[in-house]
Write a protein that holds these residues in place. Sequence first.
Motif, PDB file in Angstrom:
ATOM      1  N   LEU A 124       0.922  -1.225  -0.095  1.00 55.35           N
ATOM      2  CA  LEU A 124      -0.069   0.156  -0.061  1.00 55.35           C
ATOM      3  C   LEU A 124       0.961   1.272   0.134  1.00 55.35           C
ATOM      4  CD1 LEU A 124      -2.515  -1.188   2.719  1.00 55.35           C
ATOM      5  CD2 LEU A 124      -3.051  -0.814   0.205  1.00 55.35           C
ATOM      6  N   LYS A 125       1.996   1.302   0.835  1.00 54.59           N
ATOM      7  CA  LYS A 125       2.963   2.412   0.948  1.00 54.59           C
ATOM      8  C   LYS A 125       3.844   2.675  -0.108  1.00 54.59           C
ATOM      9  CE  LYS A 125       1.671   2.979   5.818  1.00 54.59           C
ATOM     10  NZ  LYS A 125       2.361   3.078   7.224  1.00 54.59           N
ATOM     11  N   ASP A 126       4.446   1.561  -0.427  1.00 55.39           N
ATOM     12  CA  ASP A 126       5.368   1.551  -1.277  1.00 55.39           C
ATOM     13  C   ASP A 126       5.444   0.709  -2.782  1.00 55.39           C
ATOM     14  OD1 ASP A 126       8.257   2.732  -1.901  1.00 55.39           O
ATOM     15  OD2 ASP A 126       9.131   0.667  -1.004  1.00 55.39           O
ATOM     16  N   GLY A 127       4.300   0.500  -3.040  1.00 52.64           N
ATOM     17  CA  GLY A 127       3.952  -0.131  -4.251  1.00 52.64           C
ATOM     18  C   GLY A 127       4.501   0.501  -5.355  1.00 52.64           C
ATOM     19  N   ILE A 128       4.979  -0.055  -6.481  1.00 49.37           N
ATOM     20  CA  ILE A 128       5.529   0.445  -7.584  1.00 49.37           C
ATOM     21  C   ILE A 128       4.442   0.596  -8.591  1.00 49.37           C
ATOM     22  CG2 ILE A 128       7.159   0.094  -9.537  1.00 49.37           C
ATOM     23  CD1 ILE A 128       8.420  -1.994  -7.938  1.00 49.37           C
ATOM     24  N   PRO A 129       3.837   1.945  -9.156  1.00 47.23           N
ATOM     25  CA  PRO A 129       2.930   2.110 -10.146  1.00 47.23           C
ATOM     26  C   PRO A 129       3.246   1.428 -11.321  1.00 47.23           C
ATOM     27  CG  PRO A 129       4.368   3.921  -9.917  1.00 47.23           C
ATOM     28  CD  PRO A 129       4.871   2.919  -8.984  1.00 47.23           C
ATOM     29  N   TYR A 130       2.035   1.049 -12.122  1.00 48.34           N
ATOM     30  CA  TYR A 130       1.914   0.823 -13.249  1.00 48.34           C
ATOM     31  C   TYR A 130       0.848   0.946 -13.982  1.00 48.34           C
ATOM     32  CZ  TYR A 130      -1.042  -2.848 -11.030  1.00 48.34           C
ATOM     33  OH  TYR A 130      -2.253  -3.422 -10.347  1.00 48.34           O
ATOM     34  N   MET A 131       0.906   0.584 -15.440  1.00 45.98           N
ATOM     35  CA  MET A 131      -0.601   1.235 -16.254  1.00 45.98           C
ATOM     36  C   MET A 131      -0.109   0.458 -17.436  1.00 45.98           C
ATOM     37  SD  MET A 131       0.622   5.154 -17.413  1.00 45.98           S
ATOM     38  CE  MET A 131      -0.107   5.665 -15.790  1.00 45.98           C
ATOM     39  N   ASN A 132      -1.049   0.113 -18.297  1.00 42.95           N
ATOM     40  CA  ASN A 132      -1.190  -0.483 -19.633  1.00 42.95           C
ATOM     41  C   ASN A 132      -1.252   0.356 -20.581  1.00 42.95           C
ATOM     42  OD1 ASN A 132      -3.944   0.226 -20.008  1.00 42.95           O
ATOM     43  ND2 ASN A 132      -4.592  -1.714 -19.023  1.00 42.95           N
ATOM     44  N   SER A 152      -4.831  10.278  -5.446  1.00 42.12           N
ATOM     45  CA  SER A 152      -4.411   9.630  -4.147  1.00 42.12           C
ATOM     46  C   SER A 152      -5.471   9.694  -3.363  1.00 42.12           C
ATOM     47  CB  SER A 152      -2.985  10.372  -3.728  1.00 42.12           C
ATOM     48  OG  SER A 152      -2.018  10.323  -4.550  1.00 42.12           O
ATOM     49  N   THR A 153      -6.352   8.795  -2.909  1.00 41.41           N
ATOM     50  CA  THR A 153      -7.331   8.870  -2.089  1.00 41.41           C
ATOM     51  C   THR A 153      -7.400   8.288  -0.622  1.00 41.41           C
ATOM     52  OG1 THR A 153      -7.969   6.564  -2.906  1.00 41.41           O
ATOM     53  CG2 THR A 153      -8.874   8.582  -4.140  1.00 41.41           C
ATOM     54  N   SER A 154      -6.097   7.748  -0.480  1.00 39.87           N
ATOM     55  CA  SER A 154      -5.896   7.267   0.974  1.00 39.87           C
ATOM     56  C   SER A 154      -5.585   8.369   1.760  1.00 39.87           C
ATOM     57  CB  SER A 154      -4.619   6.329   0.847  1.00 39.87           C
ATOM     58  OG  SER A 154      -3.521   6.933   0.644  1.00 39.87           O
ATOM     59  N   CYS A 155      -5.883   8.091   3.030  1.00 42.30           N
ATOM     60  CA  CYS A 155      -5.423   9.166   4.157  1.00 42.30           C
ATOM     61  C   CYS A 155      -4.048   9.349   4.197  1.00 42.30           C
ATOM     62  CB  CYS A 155      -5.991   8.487   5.538  1.00 42.30           C
ATOM     63  SG  CYS A 155      -7.831   8.528   5.642  1.00 42.30           S
ATOM     64  N   ALA A 156      -3.259   8.490   4.117  1.00 43.43           N
ATOM     65  CA  ALA A 156      -1.750   8.405   4.361  1.00 43.43           C
ATOM     66  C   ALA A 156      -1.214   9.548   3.110  1.00 43.43           C
ATOM     67  CB  ALA A 156      -1.016   7.150   4.069  1.00 43.43           C
ATOM     68  N   ASN A 157      -1.663   9.060   1.460  1.00 45.99           N
ATOM     69  CA  ASN A 157      -1.202  10.234   0.653  1.00 45.99           C
ATOM     70  C   ASN A 157      -1.716  11.629   1.004  1.00 45.99           C
ATOM     71  OD1 ASN A 157       0.124   7.853  -0.632  1.00 45.99           O
ATOM     72  ND2 ASN A 157      -1.349   7.497  -2.069  1.00 45.99           N
ATOM     73  N   ARG A 158      -2.916  11.727   1.263  1.00 43.68           N
ATOM     74  CA  ARG A 158      -3.554  13.028   1.439  1.00 43.68           C
ATOM     75  C   ARG A 158      -2.762  13.551   2.556  1.00 43.68           C
ATOM     76  NH1 ARG A 158      -8.887  10.527   0.815  1.00 43.68           N
ATOM     77  NH2 ARG A 158      -9.148  10.592   3.272  1.00 43.68           N
ATOM     78  N   ASN A 187       8.525   9.715   0.586  1.00 41.69           N
ATOM     79  CA  ASN A 187       9.031   8.357   0.237  1.00 41.69           C
ATOM     80  C   ASN A 187       8.539   7.914  -1.147  1.00 41.69           C
ATOM     81  OD1 ASN A 187      10.157   7.618   2.699  1.00 41.69           O
ATOM     82  ND2 ASN A 187       7.867   7.228   3.520  1.00 41.69           N
ATOM     83  N   GLY A 188       9.471   7.470  -2.048  1.00 42.13           N
ATOM     84  CA  GLY A 188       9.131   6.961  -3.361  1.00 42.13           C
ATOM     85  C   GLY A 188       8.247   7.878  -4.203  1.00 42.13           C
ATOM     86  N   TYR A 189       7.209   7.462  -4.602  1.00 44.02           N
ATOM     87  CA  TYR A 189       6.296   8.175  -5.434  1.00 44.02           C
ATOM     88  C   TYR A 189       5.839   9.540  -5.074  1.00 44.02           C
ATOM     89  CZ  TYR A 189       3.026   8.159  -9.357  1.00 44.02           C
ATOM     90  OH  TYR A 189       2.482   8.652 -10.414  1.00 44.02           O
ATOM     91  N   HIS A 190       5.763   9.809  -3.561  1.00 47.07           N
ATOM     92  CA  HIS A 190       5.477  10.975  -2.981  1.00 47.07           C
ATOM     93  C   HIS A 190       6.217  12.049  -3.655  1.00 47.07           C
ATOM     94  CE1 HIS A 190       3.418   8.731   0.470  1.00 47.07           C
ATOM     95  NE2 HIS A 190       2.608   8.874  -0.283  1.00 47.07           N
TER      96      HIS A 190
END
Length: 532
Positions: A124-132, A152-158, A187-190
């Motif tokens: 949830l916190k450090d997952g690598i993004p991906y897309m097709n 970013s809808t999670s409380c942590a991201n907000r 962290n990471g994507y943030h």
Amino acid sequence: MEVGAESFARCLPRLRRRILRAAFVALDMEFTGLHSTSLQNNEPSLFDSPAERYVKARQSVQRFALVQLGLAIFSKENSNKYVVHSYNFFLFPSTLGIRDVEFTFSASSIQFLSHYGFDFNKFLKDGIPYMNEVQEKILKQHLLAGTWKVCSTSCANRDVLKKAIDEVTSWITTAKEEDTMILQDLNGYHMLEVQLVLRQALKNVWTEPLGDKKVMVKKVSPEHRHLLESSSFDHCQKKLVLLSARGFTNLFQILVKAKKPLVGHNMLMDLMHLHDKFYRPLPESYEEFKRNIHNLFPVIIDTKTVTKSVQKKCLFPRVSSLLEVYAVLCSSNLNPKGPPCPVIALASGCSRYAEKKSPHEAGYDAFLCGSVLLMSAHLLLCRSTDGAVDAELSFSQYLTMLAEHVNKVNFIRGGVSSINFSGEDAPCRHPPALVVHVRGWPGLTERQIYQEFKARCRFDVRRLSKTQFILLSNKHKHVRLVLRDYRHHPHLEVSVYRHWRHSPSVNCLLQISGIVALWSLLAFALGGARSC
């Protein structure tokens, strides 16, 4: 080695080099669910044709997320040694775009992953993004138009974004041009998200990543900002944003271009998720799916189909799990006279797999897949030549030995034994089907018939007519058992299914033929009577 969003970009060049040097690559995946129970008649059945099963599986793949992908890169170091670099990639759908991604959790799958120690925080916190490709095209359009947004809808991201915006907006009111401040603990994507949100919200700031979880924010004039945006050194250029948002898809494209043999175990669902998550949404056509996968990965080897062959040709105990197969193959009893199997050595960063079993951790299972492939191929080659093989065997020799299994992916409980990604699917030889004729038991359903026989053995059930059902099993002993035990049942008459006798379409055709024959005979008789 565990890889999340924070370290992925740094690892990518090294991963590319290792894949290009590899003999082959093995993979395994973990998902938030396998088969959706909310969809009617979605359970796998022995009655399924490959196309029917694909439709069922496609619906499930579209509902569930890929949470962890294991990649084991096997490189031949010398004449009889393979070195393995095994990776665990935690994955999470890209949140940079115009549309949020929705997926489902299966309670049993989450319980299963938890039982085997899966770290949901890393997912949830450090997952690598991906897309097709379709998602990437939409994002590219919105980046060019400036209409993108962060989903970013999670409380942590907000909370991370809000904290950064609050710090910068309170600082910028008193700051002078060229003043700077440092945002920390990103962290990471943030790191990317915070910079994009700040630049979109405030036209008089500039941002630069400093590394070590820090971002520098500078107050600039609009003219200076425009010059900086045109610079080739801007870390938030649209192409770099797109590269970051694609995340793991970049590694998928490296795998596709490298065209290395791809190894898995019971890998149909893995291939469907690869197609859906990193390439394109799964097509409606089963044949189109097969063509696409074969174009992406021309050489696929499913160790499940390989070990089935080993079990038939060698004195191999009946084991089911990948870990059990690996343990048996590691035994010297299977090939006491032949030359030794290649040495399979884990690289230093992956040495814990040599010390501790980690079943259902994707990186460990990928390592097992590749190891099982090498040991199975070596065993089959030794058996086919009665042990008279070269001391130094190349991987291409093993591939030649496995030619009959290449591009054949195991098909669990269905109308074929395997799916052939480079040709026609061969039908499966099941035990004979049974037909159940119901007497004096009105309103009986498929579910009730299934429950009736479940206590003795497992059959798949399909209604044939109002009072008849077909039973299919993949075990001959179950067929014999039911024929024996239901010989004198008061309500259920069980017999071997004969198409010419039990098929409704054949019966209908026979009835029509009978009626036509009767009318023809009657017409002939009446015509003969008039002529007299």
